[in-house]
Design a protein around this motif. Structure first.
Motif, PDB file in Angstrom:
ATOM      1  N   GLU A 163       0.832  -1.209   0.000  1.00  0.00           N
ATOM      2  CA  GLU A 163       0.000   0.000   0.000  1.00  0.00           C
ATOM      3  C   GLU A 163       0.864   1.256   0.000  1.00  0.00           C
ATOM      4  O   GLU A 163       0.559   2.225  -0.685  1.00  0.00           O
ATOM      5  N   MET A 164       1.948   1.246   0.767  1.00  0.00           N
ATOM      6  CA  MET A 164       2.838   2.408   0.807  1.00  0.00           C
ATOM      7  C   MET A 164       3.529   2.613  -0.543  1.00  0.00           C
ATOM      8  O   MET A 164       3.724   3.732  -0.985  1.00  0.00           O
ATOM      9  N   GLU A 165       3.893   1.510  -1.214  1.00  0.00           N
ATOM     10  CA  GLU A 165       4.517   1.622  -2.528  1.00  0.00           C
ATOM     11  C   GLU A 165       3.538   2.205  -3.543  1.00  0.00           C
ATOM     12  O   GLU A 165       3.892   3.086  -4.328  1.00  0.00           O
ATOM     13  N   VAL A 166       2.299   1.743  -3.512  1.00  0.00           N
ATOM     14  CA  VAL A 166       1.278   2.268  -4.426  1.00  0.00           C
ATOM     15  C   VAL A 166       1.044   3.752  -4.153  1.00  0.00           C
ATOM     16  O   VAL A 166       0.952   4.559  -5.082  1.00  0.00           O
ATOM     17  N   LEU A 167       0.971   4.137  -2.887  1.00  0.00           N
ATOM     18  CA  LEU A 167       0.774   5.536  -2.530  1.00  0.00           C
ATOM     19  C   LEU A 167       1.928   6.397  -3.040  1.00  0.00           C
ATOM     20  O   LEU A 167       1.713   7.459  -3.621  1.00  0.00           O
ATOM     21  N   SER A 168       3.148   5.932  -2.865  1.00  0.00           N
ATOM     22  CA  SER A 168       4.319   6.678  -3.322  1.00  0.00           C
ATOM     23  C   SER A 168       4.339   6.800  -4.846  1.00  0.00           C
ATOM     24  O   SER A 168       4.598   7.878  -5.388  1.00  0.00           O
ATOM     25  N   ARG A 169       4.029   5.700  -5.535  1.00  0.00           N
ATOM     26  CA  ARG A 169       4.032   5.731  -7.005  1.00  0.00           C
ATOM     27  C   ARG A 169       2.933   6.646  -7.541  1.00  0.00           C
ATOM     28  O   ARG A 169       3.135   7.361  -8.518  1.00  0.00           O
ATOM     29  N   SER A 170       1.749   6.635  -6.916  1.00  0.00           N
ATOM     30  CA  SER A 170       0.661   7.495  -7.387  1.00  0.00           C
ATOM     31  C   SER A 170       0.997   8.963  -7.148  1.00  0.00           C
ATOM     32  O   SER A 170       0.684   9.823  -7.972  1.00  0.00           O
ATOM     33  N   HIS A 171       1.656   9.276  -6.028  1.00  0.00           N
ATOM     34  CA  HIS A 171       2.075  10.653  -5.768  1.00  0.00           C
ATOM     35  C   HIS A 171       3.095  11.105  -6.818  1.00  0.00           C
ATOM     36  O   HIS A 171       2.978  12.200  -7.367  1.00  0.00           O
ATOM     37  N   ASP A 172       4.088  10.257  -7.114  1.00  0.00           N
ATOM     38  CA  ASP A 172       5.089  10.589  -8.127  1.00  0.00           C
ATOM     39  C   ASP A 172       4.445  10.798  -9.491  1.00  0.00           C
ATOM     40  O   ASP A 172       4.811  11.702 -10.240  1.00  0.00           O
ATOM     41  N   PHE A 173       3.451   9.964  -9.823  1.00  0.00           N
ATOM     42  CA  PHE A 173       2.760  10.092 -11.097  1.00  0.00           C
ATOM     43  C   PHE A 173       1.980  11.406 -11.165  1.00  0.00           C
ATOM     44  O   PHE A 173       1.982  12.088 -12.187  1.00  0.00           O
ATOM     45  N   ALA A 174       1.319  11.774 -10.071  1.00  0.00           N
ATOM     46  CA  ALA A 174       0.565  13.026 -10.031  1.00  0.00           C
ATOM     47  C   ALA A 174       1.497  14.227 -10.211  1.00  0.00           C
ATOM     48  O   ALA A 174       1.185  15.165 -10.955  1.00  0.00           O
ATOM     49  N   VAL A 175       2.654  14.193  -9.553  1.00  0.00           N
ATOM     50  CA  VAL A 175       3.620  15.278  -9.706  1.00  0.00           C
ATOM     51  C   VAL A 175       4.105  15.345 -11.148  1.00  0.00           C
ATOM     52  O   VAL A 175       4.215  16.428 -11.734  1.00  0.00           O
ATOM     53  N   HIS A 176       4.363  14.195 -11.758  1.00  0.00           N
ATOM     54  CA  HIS A 176       4.800  14.155 -13.158  1.00  0.00           C
ATOM     55  C   HIS A 176       3.728  14.756 -14.078  1.00  0.00           C
ATOM     56  O   HIS A 176       4.057  15.525 -14.994  1.00  0.00           O
TER      57      HIS A 176
END
Length: 126
Positions: free
Chosen positions: A46-59
């Protein structure tokens, strides 16, 4: 030498009972450890998914709005409205980089009356 009278099968039954109790304790410990490891693995995922979704949103923001300055902010869920905000616009137009006008003379009002508002185009995209 003292002689203990009794059935030898009683000793075997006692040993079998102790072995079964020991087996049950070991199985219980194994089940508990396996369950805890499963919970830990789910939390890590869950933490990995949260981190990846945040990075994607910033991108996405950097790609579509390169002039925006990003603050250190992370969405933490919907909160109750803390105030009232009404938005009104009149004769709104938007021309994109290639000179194409995508909005022309749009007017409207959005009220914070507790309802949800979405602006959609003809294809249903917002």
């Amino acid at each position: 030498m003292a002689v203990i009278e009794g059935d030898p099968a009683d000793g075997h039954v006692s040993m079998l009972l102790v072995a079964l109790i020991l087996l049950a304790v070991v199985a219980g410990i194994y089940w508990h450890v396996k369950r805890q490891l499963g919970r830990s693995s789910r939390r890590e995922h869950e933490m990995e998914v949260l981190s990846r979704s945040h990075d994607f949103a910033v991108h996405l923001v950097k790609h579509f709005a390169p002039s925006f300055k990003m603050q250190k902010y992370q969405f933490r869920g919907m909160a109750a409205a803390s105030g009232i905000l009404d938005i009104a616009f009149d004769d709104l137009s938007l021309t994109v980089g290639d000179g194409k006008r995508v909005l022309d003379g749009v007017s409207g009002q959005i009220s914070s009356s507790g309802s949800i508002c979405a602006i959609l185009g003809p294809s249903g995209s917002g």
